[in-house]
Design an enzyme around this catalytic site. Sequence first.
Site, PDB file in Angstrom:
ATOM      1  NE  ARG A 246     100.621 -13.981 -29.478  1.00 30.37           N
ATOM      2  CZ  ARG A 246      99.518 -14.705 -29.527  1.00 30.37           C
ATOM      3  NH1 ARG A 246      98.365 -14.101 -29.793  1.00 30.37           N
ATOM      4  NH2 ARG A 246      99.532 -15.990 -29.306  1.00 30.37           N
ATOM      5  CB  ILE A 248     109.066 -14.508 -26.420  1.00 34.26           C
ATOM      6  CG1 ILE A 248     108.606 -14.861 -24.995  1.00 34.26           C
ATOM      7  CG2 ILE A 248     110.568 -14.726 -26.571  1.00 34.26           C
ATOM      8  CD1 ILE A 248     108.735 -16.335 -24.638  1.00 34.26           C
ATOM      9  CG  ASP A 267     103.610 -13.483 -36.364  1.00 30.46           C
ATOM     10  OD1 ASP A 267     102.720 -14.330 -36.587  1.00 30.46           O
ATOM     11  OD2 ASP A 267     104.099 -13.289 -35.240  1.00 30.46           O
ATOM     12  N   GLY A 319     106.111 -20.284 -32.455  1.00 27.95           N
ATOM     13  CA  GLY A 319     105.799 -21.574 -31.837  1.00 27.95           C
ATOM     14  C   GLY A 319     104.359 -21.584 -31.390  1.00 27.95           C
ATOM     15  CE  LYS A 324      91.741 -32.291 -26.139  1.00 29.29           C
ATOM     16  NZ  LYS A 324      90.857 -31.653 -25.195  1.00 29.29           N
ATOM     17  CE1 TYR A 384     105.472 -25.172 -27.027  1.00 31.61           C
ATOM     18  CE2 TYR A 384     106.277 -25.893 -24.879  1.00 31.61           C
ATOM     19  CZ  TYR A 384     106.154 -24.911 -25.850  1.00 31.61           C
ATOM     20  OH  TYR A 384     106.712 -23.671 -25.630  1.00 31.61           O
ATOM     21  CB  THR A 419     103.836 -14.458 -23.386  1.00 33.15           C
ATOM     22  OG1 THR A 419     103.582 -15.859 -23.363  1.00 33.15           O
ATOM     23  CG2 THR A 419     105.314 -14.187 -23.217  1.00 33.15           C
TER      24      THR A 419
HETATM   25  P1  NAD Z   1     102.925 -16.269 -28.463  1.00 31.01           P
HETATM   26  O1  NAD Z   1     101.833 -17.251 -28.754  1.00 31.01           O
HETATM   27  O2  NAD Z   1     102.575 -15.089 -27.613  1.00 31.01           O
HETATM   28  O3  NAD Z   1     103.539 -15.732 -29.842  1.00 31.01           O
HETATM   29  C1  NAD Z   1     103.939 -16.624 -30.863  1.00 31.01           C
HETATM   30  C2  NAD Z   1     103.982 -15.866 -32.187  1.00 31.01           C
HETATM   31  O4  NAD Z   1     104.325 -16.816 -33.205  1.00 31.01           O
HETATM   32  C3  NAD Z   1     102.642 -15.262 -32.559  1.00 31.01           C
HETATM   33  O5  NAD Z   1     102.812 -13.929 -32.991  1.00 31.01           O
HETATM   34  C4  NAD Z   1     102.165 -16.144 -33.699  1.00 31.01           C
HETATM   35  O6  NAD Z   1     101.334 -15.474 -34.645  1.00 31.01           O
HETATM   36  C5  NAD Z   1     103.491 -16.588 -34.309  1.00 31.01           C
HETATM   37  N1  NAD Z   1     103.320 -17.795 -35.113  1.00 31.01           N
HETATM   38  C6  NAD Z   1     102.659 -18.922 -34.767  1.00 31.01           C
HETATM   39  N2  NAD Z   1     102.668 -19.789 -35.792  1.00 31.01           N
HETATM   40  C7  NAD Z   1     103.354 -19.202 -36.814  1.00 31.01           C
HETATM   41  C8  NAD Z   1     103.696 -19.594 -38.117  1.00 31.01           C
HETATM   42  N3  NAD Z   1     103.302 -20.782 -38.613  1.00 31.01           N
HETATM   43  N4  NAD Z   1     104.415 -18.746 -38.878  1.00 31.01           N
HETATM   44  C9  NAD Z   1     104.813 -17.542 -38.407  1.00 31.01           C
HETATM   45  N5  NAD Z   1     104.505 -17.116 -37.166  1.00 31.01           N
HETATM   46  C10 NAD Z   1     103.788 -17.934 -36.376  1.00 31.01           C
HETATM   47  O7  NAD Z   1     104.104 -17.113 -27.858  1.00 31.01           O
HETATM   48  P2  NAD Z   1     105.291 -16.672 -26.867  1.00 31.01           P
HETATM   49  O8  NAD Z   1     104.881 -16.971 -25.482  1.00 31.01           O
HETATM   50  O9  NAD Z   1     105.774 -15.324 -27.208  1.00 31.01           O
HETATM   51  O10 NAD Z   1     106.390 -17.780 -27.254  1.00 31.01           O
HETATM   52  C11 NAD Z   1     107.402 -17.563 -28.214  1.00 31.01           C
HETATM   53  C12 NAD Z   1     108.274 -18.805 -28.282  1.00 31.01           C
HETATM   54  O11 NAD Z   1     108.784 -19.108 -26.990  1.00 31.01           O
HETATM   55  C13 NAD Z   1     107.542 -20.054 -28.758  1.00 31.01           C
HETATM   56  O12 NAD Z   1     108.394 -20.834 -29.562  1.00 31.01           O
HETATM   57  C14 NAD Z   1     107.246 -20.772 -27.463  1.00 31.01           C
HETATM   58  O13 NAD Z   1     107.081 -22.158 -27.649  1.00 31.01           O
HETATM   59  C15 NAD Z   1     108.477 -20.445 -26.647  1.00 31.01           C
HETATM   60  N6  NAD Z   1     108.253 -20.566 -25.209  1.00 31.01           N
HETATM   61  C16 NAD Z   1     107.402 -19.735 -24.537  1.00 31.01           C
HETATM   62  C17 NAD Z   1     107.238 -19.897 -23.170  1.00 31.01           C
HETATM   63  C18 NAD Z   1     106.337 -18.998 -22.351  1.00 31.01           C
HETATM   64  O14 NAD Z   1     106.270 -19.180 -21.129  1.00 31.01           O
HETATM   65  N7  NAD Z   1     105.656 -18.016 -22.940  1.00 31.01           N
HETATM   66  C19 NAD Z   1     107.925 -20.896 -22.499  1.00 31.01           C
HETATM   67  C20 NAD Z   1     108.763 -21.728 -23.217  1.00 31.01           C
HETATM   68  C21 NAD Z   1     108.936 -21.548 -24.563  1.00 31.01           C
END
Ligand code: NAD
Length: 478
Positions: A246, A248, A267, A319, A324, A384, A419
């Site tokens: 899902r 990004i 995933d 990620g 907290k 984080y 997201t």
């Molecule tokens: P999200 O929570 O929507 O999706 C993350 C996906 O990673 C999920 O499908 C989850 O099942 C998978 N995942 C989690 N742990 C896992 C594991 N141990 N093994 C395999 N898969 C695993 O997150 P997102 O918003 O799409 O973010 C994607 C990346 O971008 C992350 O690394 C996040 O830290 C980074 N990020 C996001 C934002 C934002 O604003 N959304 C900002 C900065 C960085």
Amino acid sequence: MTDMYTKAVNTGLGKTVAAKLGLPRPALLRRHQPGATLTVGPVLLVADAASATTATAVGGVLRGWGLDVTDRFEGSVPDRGPEPTNGHPTHESVAAAEGETRWGAIVLVVSEVARPADASAAVLALPKALKRLAPHGRVVTVSRAAAPGDAPELAAARRGFDGFLRSLAKELRAGATGNGIVLADGIPADHPSARAALRFFLSAKSAFVDGQLLTVGSADAGHVESAQAWERPLEGKVAVVTGAARGIGAAIAKTLARDGATVVCVDVPAAGEGLARTANAVRGTALQLDVTAPDAGERIIEHARTRHGRLDVVVHNAGILRDKLLANMDPARWDSVVAVNVEAQLRINEALLAAAARGDVDGLRIVSLASTSGIAGNRGQTNYGFTKAGVIGHTEATAALLAEHGGTANAVAPGFIETDMTRHIPFVPRQVARRVNSLQQGGQPVDVAEAVAFLASPLAAGVTGQTLRVCGQNMVGR
Ligand code: NAD
């Protein structure tokens, strides 16, 4: 999905009300569509006289892409001989030709400026042109990296353009952005990776990248530029995307597939349904795997090689957040974030480097998801922020190790992206987080995906060890 506020202020009544109340008026950004023009209008190419040769090379690249380019090379070179007589039009002769032109882009080449006082000739040609920059226009600077042995005045001029570009980007409106290409010593402006970076910054693919500078180093892309290479740069390549069920990650998988890659979507088993959906959408394969598994790297390599015969790109996107305040932090929250966000990437990279050393993978591209929280810090995110800064750190270190095997390692640091992760932020902080960037809105997953795809492409071989922010120039950090 565009947020409700951005939609509202782009309707007739909403626009008027927002203007009267002095509220932010984020533009609906122009995003990549197949077949759309690279820029929204003609390009003005501005340079100081000393940078004229470099600018001529940039002009050749732009014209080669079919863009309508007007040159404006300004001033003379103080104490460094006569102004080059290369037949380029003068300020006066182009002024008439410019007429009422709305520039789709302004490219400022200042790579050979030798001291701060010499910057004015080119820079002061911009004010009038900026008033004619079209909505969704682009400003791209081409400057040179300050190097340790530089004379102080040269270092001041070179570094000066960093602050110049970042400030100028904050002045642009209506979906326009400003970004910079920084050429390492000895790198010509028409180096394949400089061309790739220029094209990315000019295009709608960089819609949410603003106020950023990318350094182009020496590695040769060894790749022929062609219409096919721009359209499907990853044709024949195999890419692995973690966290692809899902958000990004799903957008990255789709964008890499659009660019020609066969995609392995990874995933956790609990996200199996979303994972299958993405894998089907990209006609790739699904690998149910927790990236924290000790053998995750070996399993990824084995899957890619046995199912698809090769491995070219790995995107560490999986990620998690467990926010907290540190005063209330518990071991489970700290340890799980460290395990998923950084330790897993490190362990998988060790396996990838071992495979590269064995000759099982060649010219590997690793792109890791960092975050602006790892650059500026964020309240409630010590865990984080620690991991995301760690990603930036290991990316720099891994780049040096991968270079021996013709590979690159880069990071992408998203700001606020719309997201599931950010949908759970309470209403008021979510609204604030969206607006505190130059584009006054959150980005879309595809914006991050486009940056990843650019860094994963063969033409970006000269870009390594860097962190590209996709944050609309979030008002945080350096
Ligand atoms: P999200 O929570 O929507 O999706 C993350 C996906 O990673 C999920 O499908 C989850 O099942 C998978 N995942 C989690 N742990 C896992 C594991 N141990 N093994 C395999 N898969 C695993 O997150 P997102 O918003 O799409 O973010 C994607 C990346 O971008 C992350 O690394 C996040 O830290 C980074 N990020 C996001 C934002 C934002 O604003 N959304 C900002 C900065 C960085």
